[in-house]
Design a protein around this motif. Structure first.
Motif: not given
Length: 515
Positions: A218-224
């Motif tokens: 979701x857009x509120x979660x940062x990720x790599x």
């Protein structure tokens, strides 16, 4: 103030320029072996470590920096009077910067034909010892393991005549990340070589970042996105992107699901996936026919989904795909004209994975599921059904055509979220009911989706039937054969219901929960 720096690197990128920059700031350069040679040839004044220790490099360079005159200079705490008194008494000069990267163990083990002895020789000893010592004493010693940091460090030195504590701490963190990664690589390599059990008492995992992602699920979660250091054949992490915008978190996860399913099939096959679940799968003698089957299986759900294709994409398929909204196409190759057609759509991601055309073979990989505060580790579900050991439990045996469709449906249901039911006919899914808390609900959803196509189809269930209700629902829908693991205490009730409806049913003895 940085007065003395020890430089000893395997990766020589930028080291000459960095050493020159340090020398221009009045820093004395100490070095060893190949690094010293490169710097001298570039005109940089260098003091050999052996000149400081009074001891030559021995054992083919295995021992050169392991000496009190080096480690004392690194580990001494500058505001500790006793430490500094001992340095003075022993004529040890402090070393204020350590610039080291380690023997290329990763590159060595990735080389084709590398021997065990070559790999072992590329286990660094002195390097990790020095950078760990420097990182422990980070408040007094700047430690650099990443050549990409050279520029910013020189800028900070020129601007402030020193390196801030904040920068030193960040650099120290990089050291322990670096050595942890390095040691884990070695442990993994030795574990594979020794055939040690796959579930050791402690588990350390190392991966390399592929890219930062715009956001997570979701857009509120940062990720790599990270991948294993030693490539696994058929991994989405190794796919080559030929067109389209950057892959998102959900794109990668869904694409992986599509790849896992299509690799089950050797026949020309197309798999449609939405939200990591199959929504349409088709096999045929031609890849175009397989595509038509996959699309027509569920033309609604595939909107915004993914197609994985195990043959070269031709012009016909490319034109069909361009008629709908698809996020990703994955295939072993593309006809040039087909690729140009797909590129007409700006946002579609086009991925190339040559391995999709190769026969499937189990990799012996591990499957990991993260839970809060822990990790579940298991063998990947790579077991294949043996058609010689499946057991017909009903009076009527499946026909050859039914058996072919049962095997097809079984391969698909393995990859649908449990509880899962798949209906198939003529090597095409006609109804898929994934991810239900009740098996009868999964069956009802699959039958509802199939509509009239349920009649004459076969059913696959990822786990046994706790009650005969699924068999009764199948009979009402006109389903002619069922494949399931068996093993329920009420198996006899399901078998009785199948016999009464003249449904052929086979047990595999294998369950495929996917949670």
């Amino acid at each position: 103030m940085i007065k003395r720096a020890l430089l000893s690197v395997s990766d020589k990128r930028g080291i000459v320029e960095f050493a020159r920059g340090l020398a221009e700031l009045g820093v004395e350069i100490i070095s060893t072996g190949g690094t010293a040679k490169v710097l001298k040839e570039a005109g940089v004044n260098v003091i050999q470590v052996s000149e400081i220790t009074g001891f030559p490099e021995i054992l083919d360079g295995r021992v050169k920096t392991l000496h009190p005159l080096i480690h004392g200079g690194i580990l001494a705490v500058r505001n500790n009077r006793e430490h500094m008194k001992q340095l003075n008494e022993m004529n040890i000069k402090p070393i204020d910067m350590v610039v080291i990267n380690l023997y290329p163990f990763k590159n060595t083990i990735l080389k084709e034909g590398v021997t065990f002895d070559e790999a072992i020789e590329n286990i660094d000893i002195g390097g990790p010892t020095m950078i760990r010592a420097a990182a422990k004493n980070f408040q007094d010693v700047v430690v650099v393991v990443n050549p990409d940091r050279y520029g910013s460090i020189l800028e900070e030195l020129k601007e402030k005549c020193d390196i801030s504590r904040e920068t030193k701490l960040k650099l120290a963190l990089e050291v322990f990340e670096h050595t942890s990664h390095y040691d884990t690589l070695i442990a993994d390599y030795l574990r594979k070589k020794t055939g040690a059990r796959p579930f050791p008492e402690t588990v350390t995992i190392t991966m390399e970042k592929v890219q930062d992602l715009r956001y997570g699920e979701n857009p509120h979660q940062k990720a790599a996105f990270y991948r294993e250091v030693v490539p696994v054949e058929g991994s989405i992490a190794l796919a080559q992107q030929l067109h389209g915008k950057e892959l998102s978190f959900n794109n990668i996860n869904d694409a992986n699901a599509a790849v896992e399913i299509v690799r089950e099939f050797s026949k020309p096959t197309v798999v449609g996936v939405k939200h990591a679940n199959p929504c349409g799968v088709g096999s045929a003698n031609s890849i175009y026919e397989a595509y038509k089957k996959a699309f027509e299986a569920d033309p609604v759900s595939i909107f915004g989904g993914i197609f994985a294709i195990n043959r070269t994409v031709d012009v016909g398929i490319a034109r069909e795909i361009n008629n709908i909204f698809i996020e990703i196409v994955i295939a072993p190759d593309y006809q040039e004209e087909a690729l140009e057609i797909l590129r007409e759509k700006k946002n579609i991601r086009v991925l190339k994975m040559e391995e999709l055309a190769l026969p499937y073979k189990p990799e012996g990989t591990m499957d990991m599921k993260r839970v809060r505060g822990g990790l579940l580790l298991q063998d990947a579900d790579e077991v294949d059904m043996n058609t010689e050991t499946i057991r017909v439990v009903t009076k009527r045996k499946p026909t050859a055509e039914e058996l072919e469709d049962l095997i097809f449906a079984w391969k698909v249901v393995k990859h649908a979220k449990s509880n899962a039911i798949v209906l198939a006919r003529d090597e095409q899914t006609v109804g898929i009911g994934p991810g239900q808390v009740s098996r009868i609900w999964a069956a009802e959803n699959a039958i509802r989706q199939a509509k009239d196509r349920a009649r004459g189809s076969v059913m696959a269930s990822d786990a046994f039937f706790p009650f005969p209700d699924v068999v009764k629902a199948a009979a009402e829908a006109g389903i002619t054969a069922i494949i399931q693991p068996g093993g329920s205490v009420k198996d006899e009730e399901s078998i009785k219901a199948a016999n009464e409806a003249d449904i052929a049913m086979v047990f595999t003895g294998i369950r495929h929960f996917k949670h």
